[in-house]
Design a protein around this motif. Structure first.
Motif, PDB file in Angstrom:
ATOM      1  N   SER A   1       0.799  -0.928  -0.068  1.00  0.00           N
ATOM      2  CA  SER A   1       0.043  -0.018   0.007  1.00  0.00           C
ATOM      3  C   SER A   1       0.794   1.078   0.062  1.00  0.00           C
ATOM      4  N   GLY A   2       0.694   2.255  -0.832  1.00  0.00           N
ATOM      5  CA  GLY A   2       1.244   3.523  -0.739  1.00  0.00           C
ATOM      6  C   GLY A   2       2.074   3.477  -2.334  1.00  0.00           C
ATOM      7  N   CYS A   3       2.118   2.679  -2.917  1.00  0.00           N
ATOM      8  CA  CYS A   3       2.698   2.803  -4.346  1.00  0.00           C
ATOM      9  C   CYS A   3       1.922   3.705  -5.233  1.00  0.00           C
ATOM     10  N   VAL A   4       2.112   4.687  -5.768  1.00  0.00           N
ATOM     11  CA  VAL A   4       1.189   5.555  -6.174  1.00  0.00           C
ATOM     12  C   VAL A   4       1.116   5.564  -7.565  1.00  0.00           C
ATOM     13  N   TYR A   5      -0.393   5.273  -8.158  1.00  0.00           N
ATOM     14  CA  TYR A   5      -0.669   5.381  -9.558  1.00  0.00           C
ATOM     15  C   TYR A   5      -0.442   6.397 -10.095  1.00  0.00           C
ATOM     16  N   SER A   6       0.535   6.737 -11.196  1.00  0.00           N
ATOM     17  CA  SER A   6       0.594   7.925 -11.767  1.00  0.00           C
ATOM     18  C   SER A   6       0.134   8.065 -13.202  1.00  0.00           C
TER      19      SER A   6
ATOM     20  N   LEU B   1      -4.081  -2.763  -5.923  1.00  0.00           N
ATOM     21  CA  LEU B   1      -3.123  -2.277  -5.731  1.00  0.00           C
ATOM     22  C   LEU B   1      -2.536  -1.724  -7.179  1.00  0.00           C
ATOM     23  N   HIS B   2      -3.177  -0.551  -7.278  1.00  0.00           N
ATOM     24  CA  HIS B   2      -3.028   0.160  -8.629  1.00  0.00           C
ATOM     25  C   HIS B   2      -1.722   0.670  -8.976  1.00  0.00           C
ATOM     26  N   GLY B   3      -0.998   1.102  -7.947  1.00  0.00           N
ATOM     27  CA  GLY B   3       0.180   1.667  -8.276  1.00  0.00           C
ATOM     28  C   GLY B   3       1.359   0.647  -8.779  1.00  0.00           C
TER      29      GLY B   3
END
Length: 445
Positions: free
Chosen positions: A113-118, A221-223
């Motif tokens: 969690s926390g991996c950012v989708y860009s 977990l989209h990022g």
């Protein structure tokens, strides 16, 4: 502490108040699996020079990127001390990036969690444009040599992981696949191999990364899903395989559409379709063009959506191809695209008919897809005031849900509870709600 003039300038350019920035940051945090509760006071602290913990600077940068329509880095917000500019994605060592990604990708859902989708990362080149981009070398090492037998084993593992995902959901399969990529595939990419074996190995690695991306997508977990999809595209490029490059871009389009980035979804789907070589199988053309139609419908382009939907149907009718663990397409998938298009066009009865047809055609092994379809169909029944049919359909959904570990299915369960809450005085609705609670307790035990 020095005032953060960079952040102040971005707020002025965007026309946002501190509360507005906080709201968007919280929303992007939820998209990345985080529960954030920032308000205008938090933003005021940032403006005085305080820096929030990662990945908040990245979330703020992504919020401004979406608002301003240009790439804003975390360093440009003034919230990330000592930040360095990342090298251009298409010029870095893709095998090193895969090694780093799947090392983290084997961790728990909480750790991911926390991996950012860009949104900025979706500016990908077309296949023809890649020729002008100098790609990083993937040097072979003397540690070993990949033979055809290792490649056959990797393809067998691809089949195994794909079959397990279809039946049980991404939550069961994702950690094991990420570990396999880290311990086996990533090292093999640096070993020596005959040219034909090496090219085939990179294609198989791209397929495994595509699948791992989809497993992350299924777990919302989209990022990190986006990063796997981009690596799949780069591995396809390294193999000189336009077909799997197109399939990877299609996956990015699906994800963008589901997250509400409609223009990006259309651009990616169109770029993917254009990347297909003339020799591409009819089944793959249907797979890609069906997504073009779904993306265009979400972007309110009714005319082109219908044209492309018919084209996908025509390609599928003329297909004689066999099913693949990656990029497969069949009548149930086409009907699901029909439903997506008709729902976007406001044609609810047609969408219901298409989803019903999709369920009828869906292969028995595709339990997760069937569950997601049933959940969507139940919502459409309830929207039409057909409470009994909605309850019957949600009851079927729960039968499949009990076997799944999928965040998308969990989200559908939450929707079930929320939508039926106003109807609990009606016995069938109460019965389904009780069954949902029992299934959830049994899964948690």
């Amino acid at each position: 502490m020095a005032p953060n003039h960079l952040l102040r300038n971005l707020l002025t350019e965007s026309g946002w108040t501190g509360q507005k920035l906080a709201d968007h940051t919280n929303r992007l945090g939820a998209e990345a699996g985080l529960r954030l509760r920032y308000d205008r006071t938090g933003v005021a602290h940032w403006l005085t020079g305080r820096c929030p913990r990662p990945p908040v600077p990245e979330l703020v940068a992504e919020a401004f990127t979406r608002r301003l329509g240009r790439r804003v880095t975390a360093a440009a917000t003034g919230l990330e001390r000592g930040a360095t500019t990342a090298p251009p994605r298409w010029r870095t060592d893709v095998t090193a990036e895969l090694t780093n990604l799947c090392r983290d990708g084997a961790a728990t859902r909480r750790a991911l969690s926390g991996c950012v989708y860009s949104l900025a990362a979706l500016s990908v080149p077309g296949w023809a444009d890649l020729a002008s981009i100098a790609g990083a070398e993937c040097p072979a090492e003397d540690t070993g040599k990949v033979e055809r037998s290792e490649l056959d084993a990797a393809k067998a593992m691809l089949e195994l992981f794909s079959t397990a995902d279809l039946s049980f959901g991404g939550g069961y399969v994702r950690p094991a696949l990420a570990r396999y990529l880290h311990t086996t595939i990533a090292p093999w990419l640096r070993w020596g191999a005959a040219p034909a074996v090496r090219a085939d190995l990179f294609v198989t690695a791209a397929q495994l990364c595509y699948l791992c991306g989809f497993l992350c997508f299924d777990d919302e977990l989209h990022g990190i899903a986006q990063r796997y999809y981009l690596i799949a595209a780069r591995l396809s490029r390294a193999a000189g395989d336009a077909l799997h490059y197109a399939i990877s871009l299609r996956a990015l389009s699906v994800q963008a559409r589901m997250l509400g980035h409609r223009t990006a979804a259309v651009d990616l789907a169109t770029t993917a379709a254009r990347a297909l070589p003339r020799s591409a199988p009819a089944l793959t053309r249907a797979f890609l063009i069906g997504q073009v139609a779904a993306a265009e419908a979400a972007a309110n382009d009714q005319r082109h959506a219908v044209i492309h939907l018919r084209a996908a149907e025509n390609h599928l009718d003329h297909s004689r191809d066999t099913v693949s663990p990656v990029g497969t397409y069949h009548p149930a998938a086409l009907s699901h695209h029909h439903a997506a298009v008709r729902a976007c066009l406001g044609e609810r009865p047609a969408a219901v008919s298409a989803l019903t047809r999709s369920l009828r055609c869906r292969p028995p092994c595709e339990r997760r897809a069937r569950a997601i379809t049933l959940a969507r169909l139940a919502e459409l029944h309830l929207d039409a005031g057909e409470l009994d049919r909605a309850c019957q359909t949600w009851n079927q959904f729960l039968d499949d849900y009990s076997h799944l570990r999928s965040q998308r299915a969990d989200t559908a369960l939450g929707t079930l509870r929320a939508r039926l809450r106003p109807h609990l005085a009606y016995p069938p609705a109460l019965s389904v709600t009780h069954k949902a609670a029992e299934v959830s307790l049994a899964k948690a035990a």
